[in-house]
Motif scaffolding. Sequence first.
Motif, mmCIF file in Angstrom:
data_model
loop_
_atom_site.group_PDB
_atom_site.id
_atom_site.type_symbol
_atom_site.label_atom_id
_atom_site.label_comp_id
_atom_site.label_asym_id
_atom_site.label_seq_id
_atom_site.Cartn_x
_atom_site.Cartn_y
_atom_site.Cartn_z
ATOM 1 N N ASP A 490 -47.994 -37.118 39.289
ATOM 2 C CA ASP A 490 -47.106 -36.171 39.958
ATOM 3 C C ASP A 490 -45.692 -36.702 40.048
ATOM 4 O OD1 ASP A 490 -46.720 -37.891 42.261
ATOM 5 O OD2 ASP A 490 -48.699 -37.274 42.970
ATOM 6 N N VAL A 491 -44.739 -35.826 40.388
ATOM 7 C CA VAL A 491 -43.382 -36.203 40.768
ATOM 8 C C VAL A 491 -43.160 -35.569 42.131
ATOM 9 C CG1 VAL A 491 -40.933 -35.800 40.295
ATOM 10 C CG2 VAL A 491 -42.489 -36.404 38.424
ATOM 11 N N ILE A 492 -42.692 -36.369 43.101
ATOM 12 C CA ILE A 492 -42.468 -35.814 44.439
ATOM 13 C C ILE A 492 -40.970 -35.795 44.729
ATOM 14 C CG2 ILE A 492 -42.827 -36.226 46.919
ATOM 15 C CD1 ILE A 492 -45.635 -37.227 46.177
ATOM 16 N N LYS A 501 -40.293 -28.105 33.099
ATOM 17 C CA LYS A 501 -40.791 -27.973 31.724
ATOM 18 C C LYS A 501 -41.501 -29.217 31.200
ATOM 19 C CE LYS A 501 -37.586 -24.635 29.841
ATOM 20 N NZ LYS A 501 -36.411 -24.426 29.010
ATOM 21 N N THR A 502 -41.076 -30.378 31.693
ATOM 22 C CA THR A 502 -41.657 -31.603 31.137
ATOM 23 C C THR A 502 -42.554 -32.357 32.117
ATOM 24 O OG1 THR A 502 -39.586 -32.701 31.708
ATOM 25 C CG2 THR A 502 -39.852 -32.021 29.422
ATOM 26 N N THR A 503 -42.593 -31.900 33.364
ATOM 27 C CA THR A 503 -43.388 -32.609 34.374
ATOM 28 C C THR A 503 -44.388 -31.652 35.008
ATOM 29 O OG1 THR A 503 -41.415 -33.884 34.881
ATOM 30 C CG2 THR A 503 -43.215 -34.011 36.469
ATOM 31 N N GLY A 504 -45.648 -31.999 34.933
ATOM 32 C CA GLY A 504 -46.662 -31.166 35.578
ATOM 33 C C GLY A 504 -47.238 -31.869 36.798
HETATM 34 C C1 LIG Z 1 -38.136 -32.682 34.829
HETATM 35 O O1 LIG Z 1 -38.149 -33.522 35.925
HETATM 36 C C2 LIG Z 1 -38.205 -34.908 35.597
HETATM 37 C C3 LIG Z 1 -38.411 -35.678 36.874
HETATM 38 O O2 LIG Z 1 -37.472 -35.295 37.835
HETATM 39 C C4 LIG Z 1 -36.957 -35.276 34.834
HETATM 40 O O3 LIG Z 1 -37.017 -36.624 34.465
HETATM 41 C C5 LIG Z 1 -36.874 -34.427 33.584
HETATM 42 O O4 LIG Z 1 -35.656 -34.648 32.915
HETATM 43 C C6 LIG Z 1 -36.931 -32.956 33.957
HETATM 44 N N1 LIG Z 1 -37.058 -32.176 32.743
HETATM 45 C C7 LIG Z 1 -36.269 -31.157 32.470
HETATM 46 C C8 LIG Z 1 -36.533 -30.419 31.177
HETATM 47 O O5 LIG Z 1 -35.382 -30.812 33.223
#
Ligand SMILES: *[C@@H]1O[C@H](CO)[C@@H](O)[C@H](O)[C@H]1NC(C)=O
Length: 641
Positions: A490-492, A501-504
């Motif tokens: 996770d990312v909190i 888009k890149t973090t689930g």
């Molecule tokens: C999504 O969030 C992550 C963690 O905050 C970040 O590193 C990443 O660049 C973000 N991706 C996009 C496509 O914004």
Amino acid sequence: MTTLSIIRTMFSFHQCFLCLLLLESVVIATHQHRKLVLADLTTNKLTREHDGSFGMWSYHGDAKASHASQTEFIYNADFLTKYGHLHPSIATTVYPNMGLTSDMDPVYQEYLILQSKTAKIDGFLLEWGYKGHPSDNALQSLIPLVKKHSPFKIGVNWCDHWLKMSLQNHTGSELVEAFHENAQYLFDGLFSLGSNNTVFLNSSPLIFLFGGGLTSQQFKEVLSKPFHLPSGVTSPLWLGSYLNFVSDGTWSKWKNLINGTFGWVPSRLRPTPSNMKHWDYYGNLQDTITYQTNVSSFGEECVKRKECIMWCGSVSPGFDNRGCAGWGSTLKYLPRTDLTNHTKLLYDAQWEAISQTEIDLVVVATLNDFPEATTILGVNGNNEILERTEFWSSQWKDLPSNPTGIELPTVWYTYMKTLQFYNKTRNLDVSEIFRILESVSMLISNGNYVVAEDILNYVVRSKVSEVEGKLRVTNIAMKVPSVDAYSVCDVIINGSYYINKTTGLYLQINESLAGRLRKENFQGYLQFQYQHLSSNFSSFQVYSSSKRKRQGTKYSTLSNFFGRSAISGDFIRTGDYAEVCNIMVKQQGVWQSARVELYKDNQSWDHTGYHGADLHFKTDQSPFLISNISLSFQIYSLKHK
Ligand SMILES: *[C@@H]1O[C@H](CO)[C@@H](O)[C@H](O)[C@H]1NC(C)=O
Ligand SMILES: *[C@@H]1O[C@H](CO)[C@@H](O)[C@H](O)[C@H]1NC(C)=O
Ligand SMILES: *[C@@H]1O[C@H](CO)[C@@H](O)[C@H](O)[C@H]1NC(C)=O
Ligand SMILES: *[C@@H]1O[C@H](CO)[C@@H](O)[C@H](O)[C@H]1NC(C)=O
Ligand SMILES: *[C@@H]1O[C@H](CO)[C@@H](O)[C@H](O)[C@H]1NC(C)=O
Ligand SMILES: *[C@@H]1O[C@H](CO)[C@@H](O)[C@H](O)[C@H]1NC(C)=O
Ligand SMILES: *[C@@H]1O[C@H](CO)[C@@H](O)[C@H](O)[C@H]1NC(C)=O
Ligand SMILES: *[C@@H]1O[C@H](CO)[C@@H](O)[C@H](O)[C@H]1NC(C)=O
Ligand SMILES: *[C@@H]1O[C@H](CO)[C@@H](O)[C@H](O)[C@H]1NC(C)=O
Ligand SMILES: *[C@@H]1O[C@H](CO)[C@@H](O)[C@H](O)[C@H]1NC(C)=O
Ligand SMILES: *[C@@H]1O[C@H](CO)[C@@H](O)[C@H](O)[C@H]1NC(C)=O
Ligand SMILES: CC(=O)N[C@H]1CO[C@H](CO)[C@@H](O)[C@@H]1O
């Protein structure tokens, strides 16, 4: 004592299965009537449990040409009410009494046949696209049911614009070829069922053409190619909708090509006054009567001029296309009752007009189009329009009215669904009750309503309570994170889970519970809060791991409907059983709550998702915060002896 009361006495003493079998042969004589009532059937509303998608129950629509007070509508069929089983956000302005059902589910399809028969409807006109289109899958699954409930008919309301859309990058002659092949496919399959189970006029197949697809020139080319017809079948007759072949001013081009017309929903042409800001246009009681006169005077003249061999009347209870957001265009309304007299149904007025004519075929528009709110099925807690249909159809055909069967199909369907659920419980055998319900279906089909009702009320009800007495229900609830349910990736941000888009967000269920879920039957719910971090329309999904294969069925987003307007509507993707929910959002920066159902059939709870997850929140669009996730389960098992 009458035979019936003897039978009823028998049932109050015994719940003997043999009696049921005997009763099945007591078929009340059904006469073949010349006059027909056919109900238009749509097949685009689905359920996650049956199809892996809610289909058209979930919808994002933007009525681009509208000036109404609200033009963009987002319906998330996944949402459940806080405690109950109602889906408060579905693509309709009339709420179905039956809740959400799948048009592709054979049990629901059988319900629709039984319900239609109790309302004295003789058959369906299925909105059909082409071979391989999802509507054709529905047709194929309906055919055996229609045969089982003979006499009952299924014909097509051919939505040729769907075929045209699927061939939008092809040449006109390819479209002509494809249309011809599809017509041949109907003659080989559907129309080989014969006149007991499909729609004929004498020995000619009757094809209803909704229009908006082929041009008259292309249709002429279709007719110039020969068809191979089953033996005893004569040349088909084509009926074009009044909407797309007559009132649009094109009849002069069609009159030498088709054989008649059929009515549809009455016109809604009046610009709305300031107290009707939900819509751009509406129709009233007077317009409804004028519409009927317009169709009948055209039809009668056409027959007199020998351009038509027949015309068909139509009846519709009302219309409100906010459910499908005006198919991207404008919002229109036909109220169910007179605006100045709420006891006067516009539906009755249409039947009154039909009764003044000499026609033999009435089209009900529609049986089940909830998104356009034209359905005659039970909505908002009553069965009024079904009752009126039974009354008017009887009167029109000069048959005795008997509304006592109208409530029964719902009871039958509800028991079928309850038992399908109990049937997933380990070591529980409910096959006897399924067999009894099978007999009830035939009793309703044959008009033996009194016996069917007694069996449902006495035999089925007591057998179901007997089953319920054997079941133990264990409630389990857990929060995320806890020892029972926790994130594995996770990312909190600011104390909440964050997805983009890149973090689930990946969650796992403790194996001690997961093992039980794999083994036992359950009802499950997932609750969470979410906040959209952008102002754009966006969506996020929760996925599980699933062993159920994706459905081949794929609906594409509509575009260029009737060549008039570009559609922005967004609905039905490939049925994917792994998808737990798909939440569409526009509002930014507000915490919202969601509660969605978890289905035993769809989720495998075996830690085989990415990172060993059982549930996975993801988005392809703008970012979201997710918070306060919890799961609850009611586990059904057999009590120990
Ligand atoms: C999504 O969030 C992550 C963690 O905050 C970040 O590193 C990443 O660049 C973000 N991706 C996009 C496509 O914004
Ligand atoms: C037609 O062609 C366009 C452009 O190549 C494409 O985007 C579209 O998906 C095609 N439509 C169909 C139905 O194949
Ligand atoms: C239609 O049904 C009637 C009554 O069940 C039966 O006698 C007749 O043979 C059937 N016709 C066809 C063409 O199957
Ligand atoms: C149906 O229409 C076609 C085309 O106008 C015509 O050739 C045919 O004779 C019509 N059928 C009947 C039974 O009138
Ligand atoms: C009836 O037909 C007339 C003449 O074609 C048309 O102007 C009118 O709008 C129609 N009315 C309704 C309610 O459909
Ligand atoms: C309202 O409609 C009902 C049902 O058609 C009718 O019986 C009644 O007379 C109407 N009332 C008025 C005030 O027109
Ligand atoms: C009941 O469950 C059994 C075993 O899972 C299955 O084979 C059967 O088809 C089910 N019956 C019905 C009517 O759904
Ligand atoms: C699973 O639950 C048990 C107790 O119910 C606990 O001891 C164990 O640590 C939990 N597993 C995880 C990975 O949290
Ligand atoms: C987190 O909180 C800070 C301070 O209140 C705020 O500026 C920021 O926008 C928040 N981030 C998100 C993603 O909500
Ligand atoms: C929102 O939509 C605008 C215009 O379509 C686009 O430029 C922008 O990148 C979108 N923002 C996000 C966060 O997706
Ligand atoms: C989560 O739940 C707690 C307790 O009910 C509440 O105080 C909090 O505001 C909730 N969080 C969000 C983001 O709504
Ligand atoms: C998701 C999953 O794998 N579980 C079940 C899905 O449904 C099919 C058919 O009912 C079962 O065979 C799977 O075990």
